[in-house]
Write an enzyme that holds these catalytic residues in place. Sequence first.
Site, short mmCIF file in Angstrom:
data_model
loop_
_atom_site.label_atom_id
_atom_site.label_comp_id
_atom_site.label_asym_id
_atom_site.label_seq_id
_atom_site.Cartn_x
_atom_site.Cartn_y
_atom_site.Cartn_z
N HIS A 58 -3.30 7.37 2.95
CA HIS A 58 -3.56 6.12 2.41
C HIS A 58 -5.07 5.71 2.86
CE1 HIS A 58 -3.99 2.12 1.28
NE2 HIS A 58 -3.69 1.61 2.57
N CYS A 68 0.93 -1.21 0.19
CA CYS A 68 0.02 0.03 0.11
C CYS A 68 0.90 1.54 0.06
CB CYS A 68 -0.96 0.09 1.23
SG CYS A 68 -2.07 -1.41 1.20
N ASN A 95 -10.28 0.09 0.57
CA ASN A 95 -8.66 0.09 0.38
C ASN A 95 -8.14 -0.40 -0.98
OD1 ASN A 95 -5.99 -0.04 0.60
ND2 ASN A 95 -6.08 -0.84 2.69
O1 UT7 Z 1 -3.60 -0.78 3.69
C1 UT7 Z 1 -3.20 -1.71 4.79
C2 UT7 Z 1 -4.10 -2.69 5.30
N1 UT7 Z 1 -4.37 -2.95 6.41
C3 UT7 Z 1 -5.57 -2.43 6.96
O2 UT7 Z 1 -6.19 -1.70 6.62
C4 UT7 Z 1 -5.66 -3.01 8.38
C5 UT7 Z 1 -5.94 -2.34 9.67
N2 UT7 Z 1 -6.81 -3.02 10.61
C6 UT7 Z 1 -8.17 -2.37 10.41
O3 UT7 Z 1 -8.51 -1.92 9.75
C7 UT7 Z 1 -9.16 -3.21 11.58
O4 UT7 Z 1 -8.07 -3.79 12.52
C8 UT7 Z 1 -10.11 -4.32 10.99
C9 UT7 Z 1 -11.18 -3.44 10.27
C10 UT7 Z 1 -9.49 -5.14 10.26
C11 UT7 Z 1 -10.75 -4.96 12.13
O5 UT7 Z 1 -11.32 -3.99 13.05
P1 UT7 Z 1 -11.20 -4.38 14.72
O6 UT7 Z 1 -12.05 -3.06 15.28
O7 UT7 Z 1 -9.67 -4.31 15.02
O8 UT7 Z 1 -11.78 -5.61 14.89
P2 UT7 Z 1 -11.23 -6.85 15.49
O9 UT7 Z 1 -10.30 -7.52 14.62
O10 UT7 Z 1 -10.79 -6.84 16.98
O11 UT7 Z 1 -12.49 -7.80 15.58
C12 UT7 Z 1 -13.78 -7.52 16.37
C13 UT7 Z 1 -14.71 -8.74 16.28
C14 UT7 Z 1 -14.45 -9.99 16.18
O12 UT7 Z 1 -14.99 -10.94 16.72
P3 UT7 Z 1 -15.07 -11.36 18.25
O13 UT7 Z 1 -13.77 -12.01 18.29
O14 UT7 Z 1 -14.89 -10.26 19.06
O15 UT7 Z 1 -16.01 -12.19 18.63
C15 UT7 Z 1 -14.19 -10.21 14.76
O16 UT7 Z 1 -14.42 -11.63 14.26
O17 UT7 Z 1 -15.27 -8.54 14.88
C16 UT7 Z 1 -15.20 -9.69 14.21
N3 UT7 Z 1 -15.20 -9.39 12.69
C17 UT7 Z 1 -16.20 -9.13 11.97
N4 UT7 Z 1 -17.48 -9.10 12.22
C18 UT7 Z 1 -18.46 -8.88 11.02
C19 UT7 Z 1 -14.16 -9.32 11.91
N5 UT7 Z 1 -14.49 -9.01 10.71
C20 UT7 Z 1 -15.69 -8.67 10.66
C21 UT7 Z 1 -16.72 -8.69 9.55
N6 UT7 Z 1 -18.02 -8.52 10.03
N7 UT7 Z 1 -16.23 -8.43 8.46
#
Ligand code: UT7
Length: 345
Positions: A250, A114, A280
């Site tokens: 970004h 990215c 993204n």
């Molecule tokens: O250009 C570089 C690319 N990288 C990025 O953009 C990644 C940067 N990271 C992020 O943007 C965030 O970490 C995410 C959007 C990927 C995830 O958000 P988060 O607030 O960090 O959520 P999390 O990973 O802590 O997950 C929270 C919950 C989990 O469930 P439990 O374990 O709390 O029951 C996940 O399984 O949300 C769940 N979850 C979803 N639920 C519905 C993860 N993805 C999804 C989804 N829909 N798509």
Amino acid sequence: MTQRARIIGVGRHLPARVMTNDDLARIVDTSNDWIVERTGIRERRIASETETTSMLAAEAARRALASAGVDASEVDLIVTGTCTPDGMFPAVSTLVQHAIGAGDAMTFDVNAACTGFLSALSTARQFIATGQAKKALVIGAETMSRIMNWEDRTTCVLFGDGAGAVLLEGVPDEDGASDAFVLHSDGSQSGLLYATGPCGPGEALAREAHLVMNGAAVFKHAVTSMSEACLEVIRDAGLTPADIDLVVPHQANRRIITAMADRLGLSGERVYMNLERYGNTSSATIPIALAEATAEGRLKAGDHVLLCAFGGGLTWGAMTFEWAGIRNPEAAVADSVVAAEVAAE
Ligand code: UT7
């Protein structure tokens, strides 16, 4: 005398097919509410079977040239940031050279995930500074949909396809312009965000390639590394955050951008965001955003612009420079005959 690169053209091109959060909720266990709340993304564009990264790139390049009123034959360098090229080779830049008719320009791609557009732009600036190139197209172009694991809800909701381009021109470096860039990497963190397998068009290839990410760890790193890189270039350019007119970061996640901007003390209207429409698009996010900011009149000549990015590698960087002004801003986002033909396929 040393030359300084200024942006005189900008353009973007997106595939016609829109995939909404509700569309994704029919594929994986997710919801529009979760995606909007956690990322800010509402929809993204997905390339058709026949659309390749180089096709998106060439169209963005045509618009950048049109916005500057410059003919492709004047371009002597094309550098594309991409991590989803049409194939291992030829380079996307070389395919673009042929597609737009850019003489026998120097062409090569850079891959910094990215951060690819910032790496490509920094590279082209060096060619301009030494006089090796006079007019350079710098492109960020991706078909991220081809490396998605469409069963992984933690990644497939985040990414989209698209391309953006800028046209650089060398001018004598005599007016003491305040610009600077930094690029950094930490390969020890490569396991946090990577993609395996080939990524060209075709179902068989698409099934082999997939992106893997530890979202939470990348999130934390993104906020810290981008804000530090921004402060580094602001200081190197002899500026303070108060001097920055527009940050074009970004576009990965609204919460990342907001947290980073808060650390820099920058308020809402000085931070450009369009991720709700495109998600993204990796190395394409910044030039797409620059094209739209230009067309919306958000940039005027003399403005201090700040770009920053982070991505797989891990890689990250920032750049600040003075906006030069674009002759035909509306051309940056205009539809064209070629785009209409691609969409109709
Ligand atoms: O250009 C570089 C690319 N990288 C990025 O953009 C990644 C940067 N990271 C992020 O943007 C965030 O970490 C995410 C959007 C990927 C995830 O958000 P988060 O607030 O960090 O959520 P999390 O990973 O802590 O997950 C929270 C919950 C989990 O469930 P439990 O374990 O709390 O029951 C996940 O399984 O949300 C769940 N979850 C979803 N639920 C519905 C993860 N993805 C999804 C989804 N829909 N798509």
